[in-house]
Write an enzyme that holds these catalytic residues in place. Structure first.
Site, PDB file in Angstrom:
ATOM      1  N   LYS A 128       0.834  -1.204   0.000  1.00  0.00           N
ATOM      2  CA  LYS A 128       0.000   0.000   0.000  1.00  0.00           C
ATOM      3  C   LYS A 128       0.862   1.246   0.000  1.00  0.00           C
ATOM      4  O   LYS A 128       0.526   2.261  -0.637  1.00  0.00           O
ATOM      5  CB  LYS A 128      -0.920  -0.011   1.229  1.00  0.00           C
ATOM      6  CG  LYS A 128      -1.791   1.238   1.346  1.00  0.00           C
ATOM      7  CD  LYS A 128      -2.791   1.130   2.484  1.00  0.00           C
ATOM      8  CE  LYS A 128      -3.658   2.394   2.563  1.00  0.00           C
ATOM      9  NZ  LYS A 128      -4.731   2.268   3.564  1.00  0.00           N
ATOM     10  N   HIS A 137      -8.490 -28.138 -36.567  1.00  0.00           N
ATOM     11  CA  HIS A 137      -9.729 -27.607 -35.991  1.00  0.00           C
ATOM     12  C   HIS A 137     -10.220 -28.472 -34.825  1.00  0.00           C
ATOM     13  O   HIS A 137     -11.380 -28.888 -34.785  1.00  0.00           O
ATOM     14  CB  HIS A 137     -10.805 -27.459 -37.062  1.00  0.00           C
ATOM     15  CG  HIS A 137     -10.478 -26.416 -38.088  1.00  0.00           C
ATOM     16  ND1 HIS A 137     -10.241 -25.097 -37.758  1.00  0.00           N
ATOM     17  CD2 HIS A 137     -10.318 -26.500 -39.430  1.00  0.00           C
ATOM     18  CE1 HIS A 137      -9.964 -24.411 -38.849  1.00  0.00           C
ATOM     19  NE2 HIS A 137      -9.999 -25.233 -39.887  1.00  0.00           N
TER      20      HIS A 137
END
Length: 525
Positions: free
Chosen positions: A135, A284
């Site tokens: 922080k 695919h």
């Protein structure tokens, strides 16, 4: 920088790092085992208890939860009132925090871990200090990862730790503490009723926790997703299991695309299931050619023959190091390859691909690891399931027809079954001699899948006479079985379980083919 607080569970490189800090005139604060380690290394270290004036207590549960620690981390140096408060209470600033947390993941991974063991490996003071330091990142450098020690030392020896570095390290901290809390939540959320009354016992864990936390790290952006109008990125787990695709190393070629990675995973998962030298070609998301052989070059040659047309622009996966002979045959076939995957690629094979700059060569170590869960995104939610790792053995097959398969047919049936597991449902796979002959994938009707598989075999000039056929799910009526027999099937493997199994078995007996049931289906959507 005047003061560093070091308290780590992972002590990798910490002595050398602390020694370097001391050489720069940084005062060292520490706790418990870390303090002893540094002292034994001959470093001057101050115990946190001397700073707080309070001893470590409650078996180490309370060490750093004190204003003299958190004040030194949280005070903003640019606010006179903060600095005045520190001076009033005799609190010194702490400019560097080096903390990593109790090994909760390692503890709970042990099969003998009790609930009490797990609870004691939940860190309290560590996350509190990390969050405080992060922080206040403009004034405090915070480290959780030994890999960042060299960078911080280099900058300290120069003009000081750069602002951008401190911010990067702070972001890393919040991701780390979020993952840590997520791990704890996943563990506790999976404990069944009554676990709280047996803390000294190893608790039963339900497969799906009440709340599931997953943390992934972005490793690369992609040009686009499945289609050019879609954005995409690849995210990796912190510790992918051994043998999973995410452990790839790219040796050459263009950046991997979204579709490349999806298809590569399908190919790699399939090829890993074979013990003999194997090749899988995926297009695919579906295998269009799979084969095993005495050598890799034989396996590739057989796999390519299944469907040379679909193999164009496909993904090739091998379960042995890719050698020069196989690389030469790929070149002779003039096969356009998007991605080539193997546990290793020999220098000779790499040299043959060196001029094909767009071909992506990937090395992925083989291993037995699996994903904990498979995911499928739906609108507003996510489906989770355990992965389909079931591989049917010969002893599990149940012969249901009057005619039993020959030994050669049993081998082909098991091979076909392994392939069908990786073909999109409805799946019909014709095989013989350890190679696919025709693959029918993803049709709404199992009968249509059979016709497509036959068409593929005809286009490749392959005969289906006497072949083994795998169906990923049961035949609900005899018509599907009749079609595969009409196409040439000599034996069939399927899960069984239909209300009309007797009708289908009678049809197989009538047509003179052998059929076995697995008792397991492999839907793949």
């Amino acid at each position: 920088m005047t003061t560093a607080l070091i308290s780590v569970s992972d002590k990798t490189g910490v002595v050398d790092f602390a020694r370097a800090l001391a050489a720069l005139g940084v005062r060292l604060l520490s706790t418990g085992g870390t303090a002893r380690l540094l002292a034994e290394a001959g470093l001057a270290v101050t115990e946190v208890a001397e700073v707080t004036g309070s001893p470590e207590m409650l078996d180490g549960r309370v060490k750093t939860l004190h204003p003299r620690i958190h004040g030194g981390l949280l005070a903003r140096r640019d606010l006179p009132e903060h600095m005045a408060a520190l001076a009033q209470h005799g609190i010194a600033t702490i400019e560097l925090l080096v903390v990593n947390l109790y090994p909760f993941a390692q503890a709970t991974a042990r099969p003998d871990c009790t609930l009490e063991d797990a609870i004691e490996n939940i860190d309290i003071g560590g996350p509190a200090m990390l969050r405080a330091a992060a922080k206040n990142w403009p004034d405090v450098t915070v480290l959780i990862d030994p890999a960042d020690y060299p960078r911080v030392l280099d900058e300290l020896r120069g003009a000081g730790v750069q602002r951008s570095t401190r911010f990067m390290l702070a972001k890393k901290v919040y991701a780390h503490t979020a993952a840590y809390d997520g791990m704890i939540s996943n563990y506790l959320g999976a404990l069944g009723p009554g676990a709280e009354d047996k803390v000294a016992a190893v608790p039963l864990r339900e497969p799906f926790p009440a709340v599931y936390h997953l943390q992934l790290t972005k490793t690369q952006d992609m040009r686009y997703g499945e289609n050019p109008h879609q954005g995409a990125a690849f995210y990796r787990e912190a510790r992918p299991a051994e043998g999973l695709l995410a452990r790839w190393t790219q040796l050459q070629g263009k950046e991997l695309s979204y579709n490349n990675i999806a298809d590569a995973d399908a190919a790699w998962e399939c090829v890993k299931t074979f013990a003999a030298p194997a090749c899988v070609i995926v297009k695919h998301a579906n295998p269009c050619g799979v084969a095993v052989g005495a050598s890799l070059v034989e396996a590739y040659g057989k796999a390519f023959k299944t469907d040379p047309t679909s193999a164009f622009g496909g993904i090739l996966a091998f379960n042995r190091p890719l050698d020069e002979a196989t690389a030469q045959l790929i070149g002779q076939n003039k096969q356009f390859v998007e991605v080539l995957i193997a546990p290793a690629i020999t220098p000779e094979a790499r040299a043959l691909f060196a001029s094909k700059l767009n071909v992506r060569l990937l090395e992925v170590p083989l291993g037995e690891g699996t994903n904990a869960f498979d995911f499928k995104r739906v609108g507003g939610g996510m489906l989770l399931q355990t992965p389909d790792t079931k591989n049917v053995s010969r002893s599990e097959l149940r012969v249901v027809t009057k005619r039993a398969p020959t030994e050669a047919q049993f081998e082909d049936l098991l091979f076909a079954w392994k392939v069908a597991k990786f073909v999109k449902s409805n799946a019909i796979v014709f095989c013989a001699g350890g190679a696919t002959l025709g693959v029918g994938a993803g049709q709404m009707s199992r009968v249509d899948s059979a016709h497509i598989a036959r068409m593929k075999a005809n286009n490749a000039g392959l005969s289906l006479a006497g072949s083994a056929v795998a169906s990923d799910a049961f035949f609900p009526f005899r018509d599907g079985l009749d079609v595969v027999i009409d196409e040439g099937a000599g034996c069939v493997i399927q899960p069984g379980g239909s209300m009309r199994d007797d009708e289908v078995i009678a049809a197989a007996d009538e047509r003179g083919v052998a059929m076995v049931f697995t008792g397991t289906r492999h839907f793949r959507h």
